[in-house]
Design a protein around this motif. Sequence first.
Motif, PDB file in Angstrom:
ATOM      1  N   GLU A 136       0.805  -1.231   0.000  1.00  0.00           N
ATOM      2  CA  GLU A 136       0.000   0.000   0.000  1.00  0.00           C
ATOM      3  C   GLU A 136       0.834   1.275   0.000  1.00  0.00           C
ATOM      4  OE1 GLU A 136      -3.711   2.202   2.244  1.00  0.00           O
ATOM      5  OE2 GLU A 136      -2.784   0.485   3.225  1.00  0.00           O
ATOM      6  N   ASP A 155      -1.003  -5.154   2.795  1.00  0.00           N
ATOM      7  CA  ASP A 155      -1.528  -3.983   3.505  1.00  0.00           C
ATOM      8  C   ASP A 155      -0.968  -4.065   4.922  1.00  0.00           C
ATOM      9  OD1 ASP A 155      -2.876  -1.862   4.602  1.00  0.00           O
ATOM     10  OD2 ASP A 155      -4.787  -2.347   3.660  1.00  0.00           O
ATOM     11  N   SER A 163      -2.575  -7.589   6.214  1.00  0.00           N
ATOM     12  CA  SER A 163      -3.038  -8.506   5.177  1.00  0.00           C
ATOM     13  C   SER A 163      -1.898  -8.808   4.210  1.00  0.00           C
ATOM     14  CB  SER A 163      -4.218  -7.879   4.420  1.00  0.00           C
ATOM     15  OG  SER A 163      -4.642  -8.722   3.374  1.00  0.00           O
ATOM     16  N   ALA A 220     -12.312  -2.044   8.135  1.00  0.00           N
ATOM     17  CA  ALA A 220     -11.125  -2.770   7.660  1.00  0.00           C
ATOM     18  C   ALA A 220     -11.611  -3.935   6.811  1.00  0.00           C
ATOM     19  CB  ALA A 220     -10.270  -3.262   8.819  1.00  0.00           C
ATOM     20  N   ALA A 221     -11.441  -3.829   5.498  1.00  0.00           N
ATOM     21  CA  ALA A 221     -11.981  -4.840   4.586  1.00  0.00           C
ATOM     22  C   ALA A 221     -11.381  -6.217   4.842  1.00  0.00           C
ATOM     23  CB  ALA A 221     -11.727  -4.428   3.139  1.00  0.00           C
ATOM     24  N   ASP A 269      -4.369  -2.427   7.696  1.00  0.00           N
ATOM     25  CA  ASP A 269      -5.698  -2.205   7.134  1.00  0.00           C
ATOM     26  C   ASP A 269      -6.593  -1.749   8.281  1.00  0.00           C
ATOM     27  OD1 ASP A 269      -7.782  -2.133   5.346  1.00  0.00           O
ATOM     28  OD2 ASP A 269      -8.336  -4.222   5.675  1.00  0.00           O
ATOM     29  N   LEU A 297     -12.018  -0.780  -3.618  1.00  0.00           N
ATOM     30  CA  LEU A 297     -10.969  -1.412  -2.830  1.00  0.00           C
ATOM     31  C   LEU A 297      -9.732  -1.645  -3.693  1.00  0.00           C
ATOM     32  CD1 LEU A 297     -13.169  -4.019  -0.945  1.00  0.00           C
ATOM     33  CD2 LEU A 297     -12.054  -2.018   0.070  1.00  0.00           C
ATOM     34  N   TRP A 308      -4.384  -4.758  -2.126  1.00  0.00           N
ATOM     35  CA  TRP A 308      -3.913  -5.094  -0.781  1.00  0.00           C
ATOM     36  C   TRP A 308      -5.057  -5.200   0.228  1.00  0.00           C
ATOM     37  CZ3 TRP A 308      -1.619  -0.942  -3.521  1.00  0.00           C
ATOM     38  CH2 TRP A 308      -2.241   0.300  -3.345  1.00  0.00           C
ATOM     39  N   ASP A 309      -6.207  -4.597  -0.073  1.00  0.00           N
ATOM     40  CA  ASP A 309      -7.371  -4.732   0.814  1.00  0.00           C
ATOM     41  C   ASP A 309      -7.997  -6.125   0.720  1.00  0.00           C
ATOM     42  OD1 ASP A 309      -7.435  -1.955   1.662  1.00  0.00           O
ATOM     43  OD2 ASP A 309      -8.236  -1.478  -0.317  1.00  0.00           O
ATOM     44  N   THR A 310      -7.905  -6.742  -0.457  1.00  0.00           N
ATOM     45  CA  THR A 310      -8.749  -7.908  -0.742  1.00  0.00           C
ATOM     46  C   THR A 310      -8.007  -9.209  -1.012  1.00  0.00           C
ATOM     47  OG1 THR A 310      -8.833  -7.433  -3.127  1.00  0.00           O
ATOM     48  CG2 THR A 310     -10.503  -6.389  -1.730  1.00  0.00           C
TER      49      THR A 310
END
Length: 263
Positions: free
Chosen positions: A69, A85, A103, A188-189, A88, A209, A212-214
């Motif tokens: 990120e 991430d 993450s 925070a996803a 997050d 998103l 790095w979020d998912t």
Amino acid sequence: MSIPETELLHRVLDVVRESGDLVREHWKRPRNVRLKGRIDLVTDTDMAVEAFLKARLEQVLPGSTFVAEESASSLTPGEDCWIIDPIDGTTNFAHGVPFVATSIGLWRNGGVALGVVDIPVMGETFWATRGGGAWCNGEPVHVSRRMPLAESLVATGFPYTISEKVDEVVDRLRRVLVEARGVRRCGAAAVDLAYVAAGRYEAFYEDDLKPWDTAAGWLLVEEAGGAVTSFDGTAYGFGRALLATNGLVHQDMVSLLVTEGKR
């Protein structure tokens, strides 16, 4: 020579335990917060954890690359690419709210092959490997069997571009609120996706998103028996709106989220 995901996992979990110690150490300190955007924050902890992870994961898998990120120059992962991430839920961290996660996903052979979501302040580490199931603190986790949507708990998040998209976001939220048992927004996803995998939520949806979020949570949900698609039910890919569910309420959620002319 490629290292198998199972061996990699053990090495990555060792690194994550150390990064979790770093987050918990910083949790006790005053926050040094800077703005990346109107409501998009970064702290010294984000930078420190990302630097630590990049140094250690390059040792774990020499020659690997990174989409992280705070330093990414591209959102497109190559082969053997760590998608990271470091914190997050930075806004949560800045305000002392414990929904904060690290993450880590490994992109290999055109997909996420390994994923870890560590929630250090709350003492939970979720992980998955492709074909190896999903786990939390050494115990297997599975999506819930709860249905219909009227008996389901749904999570969502709001984009940093909320001021430009507020009508669209609120319109979707209104439709979900009146159909689901309840809606939660923890900020925070990665945590939301881990909670879908663990059967705590039946669904999670959010737009805007980043990889790095998912990345890690995507694998967690699928390995826990759930479904991950875009809002319209077509295949999910980085950069698309994400819908993750236990599978049983997926079509109901698609019907609520899709409107004419919107993905």
